[in-house]
Design a protein around this motif. Structure first.
Motif, short mmCIF file in Angstrom:
data_model
loop_
_atom_site.label_atom_id
_atom_site.label_comp_id
_atom_site.label_asym_id
_atom_site.label_seq_id
_atom_site.Cartn_x
_atom_site.Cartn_y
_atom_site.Cartn_z
N SER A 1 1.00 -1.01 -0.18
CA SER A 1 0.15 -0.65 0.27
C SER A 1 0.63 1.12 0.64
O SER A 1 1.97 1.09 0.30
CB SER A 1 -0.81 0.38 1.59
N ALA B 1 2.60 4.70 0.93
CA ALA B 1 2.41 5.76 2.42
C ALA B 1 0.54 6.43 3.21
O ALA B 1 0.51 7.28 1.30
CB ALA B 1 3.59 6.39 2.36
N GLU B 2 0.72 6.55 3.59
CA GLU B 2 -0.28 7.19 4.19
C GLU B 2 0.11 8.74 3.68
O GLU B 2 -1.36 9.39 3.00
CB GLU B 2 -0.29 7.64 5.90
N ARG B 3 0.83 9.01 3.64
CA ARG B 3 1.18 10.79 3.27
C ARG B 3 0.67 10.55 1.67
O ARG B 3 0.06 11.73 1.87
CB ARG B 3 2.43 11.45 3.28
N GLY C 1 2.76 16.20 6.23
CA GLY C 1 2.41 16.42 7.42
C GLY C 1 2.01 17.43 8.35
O GLY C 1 1.74 17.30 9.74
N GLN D 1 -1.80 8.40 0.90
CA GLN D 1 -3.39 8.57 0.65
C GLN D 1 -4.00 9.60 0.64
O GLN D 1 -4.84 9.25 0.41
CB GLN D 1 -3.55 7.03 1.47
N SER D 2 -3.47 9.93 1.47
CA SER D 2 -4.65 11.57 2.35
C SER D 2 -4.81 12.09 1.32
O SER D 2 -5.65 13.37 1.17
CB SER D 2 -3.85 12.21 3.18
#
Length: 405
Positions: free
Chosen positions: A7, A9-11, A142, A13-14
Motif C-alpha cells: 500500500s 504511504a499514508e501521506r 504532515g 493516500q491522504s
C-alpha cells in the motif's frame, strides 16, 4: 499479478487527486471523441521561449563542459544573474553565494521547502483559494493546514485580523502569493508591510510566491516581499521563468531571501537531486537579461486577451473584474452550479477547458479559472461556442445558468 499487499504511504493516500492530472485524463478522452479542444485550463503559456534564449541553450549544449553534473547550488553565473535581476527590478541587494538558489521550477522548491521545515503537526497558514503546492506540500510533510479564507469583498487579499491570536502563536509558516494564482488579485504595498510586521510579532516564516512578477498591466508594478525592510530576516521569495519567458517545460525557477532558510532547502536538495542542467541555466541567464521591450510585448499580449475575453463574457451576462496582473480571469459560476459541475458541463458541451475553482481550496468553490493562453481568434471561437450552447448569466435573473435543447 497484483500487489494488493503493498500500500502507498499514508501521506500519499491522504491526498485528493491533483486536478490538473484529472483534467488531462478528461481532455484525452474528449480528444478521442473528436472534440476540438480549446484548453484554457492550465497556466501553460502558449508559444516558444524567446529566440535569444533558445539560441543560448543551443550554444550551451555544444559546450562539453555543460554535460556533467552541475553544482548543487547552481552555477555562480546564473545565481549572479538572479541577484542582478532583483537589483534592477526591485533595488534589492542579494548575495549570490548565500541568498539565491536555483530550482527545478518553483513548484519543486515550494514543496521541498515544506519537507525541509515542516514537522508533523506544525501549524501552517495557507490562503484558500491558492496555488495547490502551497497547501499540498505542507500536507505531504504532515503539517496541520489552517486555511486563510479569502473573500471577494476584500478583493481576495488576506485579512490578517481574521487570524486568531492562538493560531498565529502556533503557526510556523505562512505561504502567500500576490499577484495571485488563481484569483488574479494584487495586494497593496501596505499589506506587505503589515504581513512582515505580523510575521515578526508571531515568529512566522513568510514564503512568498512571486511567479507573476512581470505579468502586470495598466501601469501596475507588483511588489516584492524583499523590498520591505526587515523581510529578509523572516522570509523567502520564489520565482519562475515559466510564465514570463514561456519556459514552463524547461523547469527553471529560484528562491531568494533569508540565507539560513535557503541553506536548509539546499541541504535537502543535495540529497534529492543534482540541480538544473547547466545548459538550461545558461539559457535562463539570457532570459533574465532580456531587454524590457520583450517583457512589455508579453504583457501587451496578455492584456489584449484579458480585455477581449472580459468584453465577450460581458455579452453573455458576466461581470468579470479586470485583473491588474497574472494570466488568469477568476469567473463566478452560475447560481446553483458547483465549480466541478460547471467546468465539466462546459467541457462536454463546448470543448472549452476551464479549471474548477475548488481545485485551489474550498474557498475557490463557485468559481472557475480561465487562463489567457490562446490568441484572440481562439478565444472568439470559445465565446461563439458558449453562445451556441447558451451558456450564460441571465441578464434578467443574474446567476441563472440557461441551457436549451
Amino acid at each position: 499479478m497484483t500487489l494488493d499487499w503493498i500500500s502507498p504511504a499514508e501521506r500519499l493516500q491522504s491526498l485528493p487527486p491533483y486536478v490538473f492530472a484529472r483534467l488531462d485524463e478528461l481532455k484525452a478522452r474528449a480528444r478521442e471523441q473528436g472534440l476540438d479542444l480549446i484548453d484554457l485550463g492550465m497556466g501553460n503559456p502558449d508559444g516558444p521561449a524567446p529566440q535569444p534564449v533558445i539560441d543560448a541553450a543551443i550554444a550551451a549544449l555544444q559546450n562539453p563542459a555543460n554535460h556533467g553534473y552541475p553544482p548543487f547550488e547552481g552555477t555562480l553565473s546564473f545565481r549572479r544573474a538572479i541577484t542582478n535581476w532583483y537589483g534592477r527590478r526591485y533595488d534589492v541587494d542579494l548575495d549570490p553565494d548565500s541568498e539565491a538558489l536555483p530550482l527545478l521550477g518553483s513548484k519543486e522548491g515550494l514543496t521541498h521547502l515544506a519537507f525541509a521545515y515542516i514537522n508533523p503537526g506544525d501549524v501552517i497558514l495557507v490562503p484558500s483559494p491558492s496555488y495547490p503546492p502551497h497547501f499540498r506540500g505542507p500536507a505531504i510533510a504532515g503539517g496541520k493546514i489552517h486555511p486563510l479564507i479569502l473573500k471577494p469583498e476584500n478583493d481576495w487579499v488576506i485579512d490578517l485580523g481574521d487570524i486568531p491570536d492562538e493560531v498565529a502563536q502556533q503557526a510556523k509558516i505562512l505561504y502567500f502569493n500576490y499577484p495571485s494564482n488563481p484569483t488574479g488579485a494584487t495586494a497593496p504595498r501596505e499589506f506587505f508591510k503589515d504581513i512582515v510586521a505580523f510575521a515578526k510579532k508571531h515568529e512566522i516564516l513568510l514564503v512568498h510566491d512571486l511567479c507573476y512578477a512581470e505579468l502586470a498591466f495598466d501601469g501596475y508594478q507588483p511588489t516584492s516581499l524583499l523590498e520591505i525592510p526587515g523581510a529578509k530576516e523572516i522570509g523567502v521569495e520564489f520565482h519562475t521563468l515559466s510564465k514570463t519567458y514561456n519556459m514552463a517545460g524547461w523547469r527553471v525557477g529560484f528562491v531568494v531571501g533569508n540565507q539560513h532558510i535557503i541553506q536548509g532547502l539546499r541541504t535537502l536538495k543535495t540529497n534529492l537531486d543534482y540541480g538544473i542542467f547547466a545548459a538550461l541555466q545558461s539559457a535562463a541567464e539570457t532570459a533574465l537579461q532580456l531587454p524590457d521591450v520583450y517583457v512589455n510585448q508579453v504583457c501587451d499580449r496578455y492584456r489584449r486577451r484579458r480585455d477581449f475575453l472580459i468584453e465577450g463574457f460581458a455579452e453573455l451576462g458576466w461581470t468579470v473584474p479586470k485583473p491588474k496582473a497574472t494570466m488568469y480571469l477568476w469567473v463566478p459560476c452560475p447560481e446553483g452550479m458547483g465549480s466541478t459541475d460547471f467546468a465539466l458541463s462546459v467541457l462536454q458541451q463546448t470543448g472549452v477547458v476551464l479549471t474548477p475553482g475548488n481545485a485551489f481550496g474550498s474557498a475557490g468553490e463557485g468559481y472557475v479559472r480561465v487562463s489567457l493562453i490562446a490568441e484572440c481568434d481562439r478565444l472568439a471561437e470559445a465565446l461563439r461556442r458558449f453562445k451556441e450552447a447558451n451558456i450564460r448569466y441571465s441578464s434578467e435573473n443574474e446567476g441563472v445558468f440557461i441551457k436549451q435543447g
